[in-house]
Design a protein around this motif. Structure first.
Motif, PDB file in Angstrom:
ATOM      1  N   ARG A   1       0.781  -1.208   0.211  1.00 34.49           N
ATOM      2  CA  ARG A   1       0.031  -0.080  -0.070  1.00 34.49           C
ATOM      3  C   ARG A   1       0.872   1.386  -0.003  1.00 34.49           C
ATOM      4  O   ARG A   1       1.902   1.399   0.900  1.00 34.49           O
ATOM      5  CB  ARG A   1      -0.981  -0.140   1.331  1.00 34.49           C
ATOM      6  N   ARG A   2       0.692   2.097  -0.819  1.00 35.79           N
ATOM      7  CA  ARG A   2       1.277   3.345  -0.916  1.00 35.79           C
ATOM      8  C   ARG A   2       1.058   4.300   0.181  1.00 35.79           C
ATOM      9  O   ARG A   2      -0.287   4.235   0.392  1.00 35.79           O
ATOM     10  CB  ARG A   2       1.016   4.111  -2.213  1.00 35.79           C
TER      11      ARG A   2
ATOM     12  N   ALA B   1      -1.767   1.419  14.373  1.00 36.34           N
ATOM     13  CA  ALA B   1      -1.766   0.617  15.821  1.00 36.34           C
ATOM     14  C   ALA B   1      -2.545  -0.711  15.358  1.00 36.34           C
ATOM     15  O   ALA B   1      -2.143  -1.720  16.267  1.00 36.34           O
ATOM     16  CB  ALA B   1      -2.588   1.578  16.492  1.00 36.34           C
ATOM     17  N   ASP B   2      -3.374  -0.858  14.482  1.00 28.62           N
ATOM     18  CA  ASP B   2      -4.061  -2.104  14.148  1.00 28.62           C
ATOM     19  C   ASP B   2      -3.867  -2.127  12.791  1.00 28.62           C
ATOM     20  O   ASP B   2      -4.635  -2.085  11.657  1.00 28.62           O
ATOM     21  CB  ASP B   2      -5.651  -2.049  14.666  1.00 28.62           C
ATOM     22  N   PRO B   3      -2.887  -3.188  12.409  1.00 24.26           N
ATOM     23  CA  PRO B   3      -2.698  -3.496  11.110  1.00 24.26           C
ATOM     24  C   PRO B   3      -3.812  -4.350  10.231  1.00 24.26           C
ATOM     25  O   PRO B   3      -3.969  -4.175   9.228  1.00 24.26           O
ATOM     26  CB  PRO B   3      -1.155  -4.373  11.102  1.00 24.26           C
ATOM     27  N   ALA B   4      -4.354  -5.201  11.068  1.00 27.88           N
ATOM     28  CA  ALA B   4      -5.152  -5.974  10.374  1.00 27.88           C
ATOM     29  C   ALA B   4      -6.408  -5.123   9.899  1.00 27.88           C
ATOM     30  O   ALA B   4      -7.031  -5.132   8.869  1.00 27.88           O
ATOM     31  CB  ALA B   4      -6.052  -7.289  11.234  1.00 27.88           C
ATOM     32  N   ALA B   5      -6.909  -4.126  10.682  1.00 26.09           N
ATOM     33  CA  ALA B   5      -7.913  -3.472  10.745  1.00 26.09           C
ATOM     34  C   ALA B   5      -7.611  -2.569   9.543  1.00 26.09           C
ATOM     35  O   ALA B   5      -8.374  -2.109   8.898  1.00 26.09           O
ATOM     36  CB  ALA B   5      -8.381  -2.501  11.813  1.00 26.09           C
ATOM     37  N   THR B   6      -6.437  -2.234   9.454  1.00 25.45           N
ATOM     38  CA  THR B   6      -5.825  -1.122   8.417  1.00 25.45           C
ATOM     39  C   THR B   6      -6.019  -1.845   7.151  1.00 25.45           C
ATOM     40  O   THR B   6      -6.372  -1.274   5.941  1.00 25.45           O
ATOM     41  CB  THR B   6      -4.453  -0.717   8.411  1.00 25.45           C
ATOM     42  N   LEU B   7      -5.605  -3.425   6.910  1.00 24.70           N
ATOM     43  CA  LEU B   7      -5.701  -3.821   5.701  1.00 24.70           C
ATOM     44  C   LEU B   7      -7.244  -4.055   5.300  1.00 24.70           C
ATOM     45  O   LEU B   7      -7.404  -3.955   3.933  1.00 24.70           O
ATOM     46  CB  LEU B   7      -4.932  -5.306   5.799  1.00 24.70           C
ATOM     47  N   ARG B   8      -8.136  -4.307   6.098  1.00 23.57           N
ATOM     48  CA  ARG B   8      -9.535  -4.516   5.717  1.00 23.57           C
ATOM     49  C   ARG B   8     -10.287  -3.131   5.530  1.00 23.57           C
ATOM     50  O   ARG B   8     -10.824  -3.271   4.419  1.00 23.57           O
ATOM     51  CB  ARG B   8     -10.313  -4.907   7.203  1.00 23.57           C
ATOM     52  N   ARG B   9      -9.581  -2.035   5.999  1.00 23.52           N
ATOM     53  CA  ARG B   9     -10.342  -0.622   5.619  1.00 23.52           C
ATOM     54  C   ARG B   9      -9.928  -0.475   4.166  1.00 23.52           C
ATOM     55  O   ARG B   9     -10.501   0.158   3.384  1.00 23.52           O
ATOM     56  CB  ARG B   9      -9.558   0.289   6.579  1.00 23.52           C
ATOM     57  N   HIS B  10      -8.475  -0.669   3.937  1.00 20.35           N
ATOM     58  CA  HIS B  10      -7.923  -0.371   2.373  1.00 20.35           C
ATOM     59  C   HIS B  10      -8.295  -1.095   1.315  1.00 20.35           C
ATOM     60  O   HIS B  10      -8.273  -0.944   0.237  1.00 20.35           O
ATOM     61  CB  HIS B  10      -6.539   0.043   2.459  1.00 20.35           C
ATOM     62  N   PHE B  11      -8.357  -2.807   1.672  1.00 19.39           N
ATOM     63  CA  PHE B  11      -8.466  -3.677   0.623  1.00 19.39           C
ATOM     64  C   PHE B  11      -9.790  -4.404   0.721  1.00 19.39           C
ATOM     65  O   PHE B  11      -9.960  -5.091  -0.330  1.00 19.39           O
ATOM     66  CB  PHE B  11      -7.346  -4.571   0.964  1.00 19.39           C
ATOM     67  N   GLY B  12     -10.527  -4.108   1.837  1.00 11.33           N
ATOM     68  CA  GLY B  12     -11.656  -5.053   2.036  1.00 11.33           C
ATOM     69  C   GLY B  12     -12.747  -4.713   0.701  1.00 11.33           C
ATOM     70  O   GLY B  12     -13.596  -5.659   0.425  1.00 11.33           O
ATOM     71  N   GLY B  13     -12.717  -3.453   0.337  1.00 14.30           N
ATOM     72  CA  GLY B  13     -13.686  -2.994  -0.824  1.00 14.30           C
ATOM     73  C   GLY B  13     -13.304  -3.506  -2.249  1.00 14.30           C
ATOM     74  O   GLY B  13     -14.029  -2.811  -3.331  1.00 14.30           O
ATOM     75  N   LEU B  14     -12.398  -4.183  -2.317  1.00 12.97           N
ATOM     76  CA  LEU B  14     -11.511  -4.444  -3.875  1.00 12.97           C
ATOM     77  C   LEU B  14     -12.411  -5.392  -4.684  1.00 12.97           C
ATOM     78  O   LEU B  14     -11.975  -5.721  -5.701  1.00 12.97           O
ATOM     79  CB  LEU B  14      -9.979  -4.154  -3.855  1.00 12.97           C
ATOM     80  N   GLY B  15     -12.859  -6.237  -3.845  1.00 16.06           N
ATOM     81  CA  GLY B  15     -13.358  -7.409  -4.434  1.00 16.06           C
ATOM     82  C   GLY B  15     -12.535  -8.677  -4.553  1.00 16.06           C
ATOM     83  O   GLY B  15     -11.722  -8.724  -3.631  1.00 16.06           O
ATOM     84  N   TRP B  16     -12.555  -9.577  -5.674  1.00 19.01           N
ATOM     85  CA  TRP B  16     -11.870 -10.785  -5.946  1.00 19.01           C
ATOM     86  C   TRP B  16     -12.123 -11.641  -4.814  1.00 19.01           C
ATOM     87  O   TRP B  16     -13.138 -11.900  -4.108  1.00 19.01           O
ATOM     88  CB  TRP B  16     -10.400 -10.493  -5.999  1.00 19.01           C
ATOM     89  N   ILE B  17     -11.057 -12.136  -4.120  1.00 20.75           N
ATOM     90  CA  ILE B  17     -11.143 -12.943  -2.785  1.00 20.75           C
ATOM     91  C   ILE B  17     -10.760 -12.289  -1.693  1.00 20.75           C
ATOM     92  O   ILE B  17     -10.989 -12.720  -0.635  1.00 20.75           O
ATOM     93  CB  ILE B  17      -9.965 -14.077  -3.090  1.00 20.75           C
TER      94      ILE B  17
END
Length: 405
Positions: free
Chosen positions: A215-216, A224-240
């Motif tokens: 992620r740029r 502080a919460d890496p997992a939540a950060t991933l879900r916030r930025h990538f969760g809406g991109l579709g695919w798997i």
């Protein structure tokens, strides 16, 4: 001769492997609480591959490698947008989990490893180094090696605050278990790219799936919460991604870090020397870190074991160029040009591996389509691989340059 290696990763373990076979007394300390398995999938080739063959690791790595036969980009709906079939041009590129490579090296190391501690202080004197560890114990050694990563404690103690070059991206990697998704992805490395975002997946053995996220991010502060950060930025991109992001493990199973490079004018001072990412981190964009770490460890071991007249003899630091100072200077002289070349390649690769806008995404897909033409895969490999491994100068050439200096 006694050596303490701080850091039991690929670089530190490779150095220990070579030095203990030359008759040196080696000990390793590692700040992680236990051996670090897993990690992300790496393409292992070049000088590190040659070192691994010298160590007799090829059969083990052939067993552990993964058969990546295609690189494939997909859209949000999961449909393929471009792909490249991998042919014999990549037959000497081993796709491995970083932890599997480290384990293959570690299984051949007899030296003791103390986990859960690191170097707290180091005081050099005429006959060696007094090292105090974070667990309160001390060691008297002839040489201290800092192979403890891009945030090296040994580097901080020896050279002060060296700030790694931040390349404007944050990376995350983890492994999840999902039989259905593992079969769906299969033996191809699939990636989804949006401007400033990249997610990749590859099926592993035992119904597992290796995931990589890039992620740029202009701010180098870690979330502080890496997992939540991933879900916030990538969760809406579709695919798997909506499915796998719900299964991202906690902090112990999720690798999350800044993408950085470490550039230093000097890698050694007295009886302390740096190795691997502590002095030569090339970054994820260069994709050559494990190979360069093994090559550097082999070069350092080569210089140390030939510095004296007898095996295992470590001359004083002022006996140059045949003594310790000369050995450490030649080690850096042999490796530094290669490291600089690979680091430069990594910086040039950013816009292709992590496109910042849709025009670059389209251009990247076009390159993949051209690479799919007859003969294109070899051109692709030559164009998108660092050439720094060809710059590791021979010992005789460097010895002559050191004499001249």
């Amino acid at each position: 001769m006694r050596i303490l290696i701080c850091g039991a990763g690929i670089a530190g373990l490779t150095l220990a492997w070579h030095l203990e076979r030359a008759g040196w007394e080696v000990e390793l300390v590692e700040r992680a609480p236990a051996f670090r398995d897993g990690g992300y999938l790496i393409d292992f080739y070049g000088p590190g591959h040659q070192v691994a063959e010298r160590m007799g690791l090829r059969p083990r790595l052939l067993r552990d490698r993964y058969p990546v036969d295609e690189l494939s980009y997909v859209g949000r709906d999961g449909r393929q947008t471009s792909h490249l079939k991998l042919t014999s041009a990549l037959e000497n590129v081993f796709s491995l989990l970083r932890g599997d490579l480290a384990r293959a090296i570690a299984d051949g190391v007899r030296a003791p490893v103390t986990y859960g501690t690191t170097v707290d202080s180091a005081e050099q004197h005429a006959d060696g180094v007094t090292v105090r560890l974070a667990d309160g114990t001390t060691r008297e050694v002839d040489l201290l090696v800092g192979a403890d990563g891009a945030r090296s404690r040994v580097r901080e103690l020896t050279f002060g605050d060296v700030v790694p070059r931040y390349l404007g991206h944050q990376v995350a990697a983890c492994i999840v278990t999902d039989p259905e998704l593992s079969r769906r992805v299969g033996t191809r490395y699939q990636m989804l790219t949006e401007p400033g975002l990249m997610a990749g997946a590859y099926a592993l053995r035992d119904d597992r799936l290796a995931l990589l996220f890039l992620r740029r991010e202009p701010d180098p502060a870690l979330p502080a919460d890496p997992a939540a950060t991933l879900r916030r930025h990538f969760g809406g991109l579709g695919w798997i991604l909506p499915t796998v992001l719900e299964r991202v493990p906690g902090p112990a199973g999720l690798y999350y870090d800044l993408v950085t490079q470490v550039e230093m004018e000097r890698w050694h001072s007295g009886r302390t020397v740096l190795l691997g990412d502590a002095c030569q981190a090339v970054s994820l964009f260069a994709g050559h870190g494990a190979s360069m770490a093994m090559a550097a460890a082999w070069v350092l071991a080569d210089e140390l074991t030939t510095a004296g007249d007898a095996p295992g003899h470590l001359p004083g630091p002022h006996e140059t160029p045949g003594g310790l100072a000369g050995a450490l200077a030649r080690y850096q002289a042999r490796m530094a040009p290669a490291v600089a070349e690979v680091q430069g390649f990594g910086r040039r690769s950013i816009q292709w591996l992590a496109p910042s806008n849709r025009w670059r995404v389209l251009a990247r897909d076009l390159i993949f389509r051209l690479a799919a033409l007859p003969g294109g895969s070899r051109l692709f490999v030559n164009s998108f691989s660092p050439g720094g491994h060809n710059l590791i100068t021979s010992r005789s050439e460097v010895l002559e340059s050191v004499r001249q200096d």
